[in-house]
Write an enzyme that holds these catalytic residues in place. Structure first.
Site, PDB file in Angstrom:
ATOM      1  N   GLU A  89       0.813  -1.214   0.000  1.00 56.41           N
ATOM      2  CA  GLU A  89       0.000   0.000   0.000  1.00 56.41           C
ATOM      3  C   GLU A  89       0.851   1.272   0.000  1.00 56.41           C
ATOM      4  O   GLU A  89       0.328   2.361  -0.278  1.00 56.41           O
ATOM      5  CB  GLU A  89      -0.922   0.011   1.222  1.00 56.41           C
ATOM      6  CG  GLU A  89      -2.055  -1.009   1.165  1.00 56.41           C
ATOM      7  CD  GLU A  89      -3.053  -0.716   0.059  1.00 56.41           C
ATOM      8  OE1 GLU A  89      -3.148   0.449  -0.373  1.00 56.41           O
ATOM      9  OE2 GLU A  89      -3.737  -1.661  -0.389  1.00 56.41           O
ATOM     10  N   GLU A 120       7.478 -22.286   7.342  1.00 57.36           N
ATOM     11  CA  GLU A 120       7.760 -21.448   8.501  1.00 57.36           C
ATOM     12  C   GLU A 120       8.732 -22.120   9.475  1.00 57.36           C
ATOM     13  O   GLU A 120       9.306 -21.476  10.340  1.00 57.36           O
ATOM     14  CB  GLU A 120       6.484 -21.064   9.230  1.00 57.36           C
ATOM     15  CG  GLU A 120       5.871 -22.153  10.079  1.00 57.36           C
ATOM     16  CD  GLU A 120       4.678 -21.655  10.895  1.00 57.36           C
ATOM     17  OE1 GLU A 120       4.625 -22.003  12.083  1.00 57.36           O
ATOM     18  OE2 GLU A 120       3.818 -20.934  10.358  1.00 57.36           O
TER      19      GLU A 120
END
Length: 306
Positions: A89, A120
């Site tokens: 953004e 992960e």
């Protein structure tokens, strides 16, 4: 990270059972929503308690920007997605390069849409992903992990410290395992989730708030905001052009047509259009004033002498 730190989950606040929602399975629809909302209201207070630590993260990122470095978020699962969302953004909102604020997620872009939780568990992957973007000592790395024990995040921080970058661990548990791998820690303790261990809820909300605060504060500090307006918005579609015109009008009291025409004369650069109208200069003069003021509108206007 030790095996005990990796496997011992039951002692973590984020994995604890919430007594307030123990009978959520019996509640009405409204009752379910009420319980979740009651828990959500605790998030802002938890974030407030770690404002000094958030300030440190902002200072690190600002220092990186001043030295040609980057702000880099890294994490796995929901934590990684939050970093990616905040990073992507920044270019449309503040016209920064996509390479200035970067979100890295375990498993790469595909994992954003389809969970790839296994990755992960690899510290090596966390380090490798930072190596792949040529991490330097001028960068700031914020590793995000609600549990504070994700190996991917730990590996990223260990490598970043080795390189000499600023390192921050963002977690939701006190004395988190990955905090040991970082120069600074933000441990925002929101308490047990409404649904035990579902850290996409309060923990994720807290982390989204903090990431928004960090990126926004840095953008303010580097001159991307004037008053409380996003004066460096990237005019890339009709909606953003209308927003840009509105911003120009708000700051200059110009008519709609004047604001639109000046924006077009300024090659759709909002700051330039504002300085043009504030100083009655042309596009080239206004751009020069902004360049000399390092992009700060108020300084550009102050430095103008007709």
């Amino acid at each position: 990270m030790s095996e005990s730190e990796l496997l011992n989950l039951h002692h973590l606040t984020t994995e604890s059972r919430n007594r307030q929602t123990a009978e959520i399975h019996k509640a009405s629809t409204f009752g379910i929503l009420q319980m979740i909302n009651d828990e959500d209201q605790k998030v802002a207070a938890a974030v407030q308690r770690v404002l000094p630590e958030i300030k440190t993260a902002v200072d690190c990122a600002y220092d990186s920007f001043q030295n040609g470095g980057r702000l880099i978020y890294t994490g796995a699962g929901t934590s990684g997605r939050l970093g990616v969302m905040d990073a992507v953004e920044c270019p449309p909102t503040y016209s920064v390069s996509p390479d200035q604020v970067i979100g890295i997620m375990a498993g790469g872009p595909k994992a954003f849409l389809q969970a790839a939780e296994g990755i992960e568990d690899s510290e090596e992957a966390g380090a490798k992903d930072l190596k792949n973007i040529q991490l330097t000592s001028n960068d700031t790395v914020i590793a995000i992990a609600a549990s504070g024990r994700t190996p991917y995040a730990a590996g990223a921080l260990t490598y970043a410290r080795k390189v000499g970058a600023h390192t921050i661990a963002l977690t939701c548990n006190e004395n988190s395992a990955i905090s040991k791998n970082a120069d600074h820690r933000i441990e925002v303790v929101v308490g047990p989730e409404a649904i035990t261990g579902s850290t996409r809820m309060k923990a994720a909300t807290a982390h989204k708030m903090i990431l928004n605060m960090i990126s926004t504060a840095v953008m303010v500090k580097i001159g991307k905001v004037y008053e409380n307006l996003m004066v460096d918005v990237n005019v890339s579609n009709k909606k953003l052009k209308e927003r840009a015109i509105s911003i120009i009008q708000s700051l200059t009291n110009a008519s709609y047509d004047t604001a639109r025409n000046t924006l077009e004369q300024a090659n759709h650069h909002v700051k330039t259009a504002i300085v043009m109208l504030k100083t009655s200069t042309d596009q080239n003069q206004a751009k020069t004033l902004l360049d000399e003021a390092n992009g700060f509108i108020d300084k550009a206007i102050e430095n103008y002498h007709p």
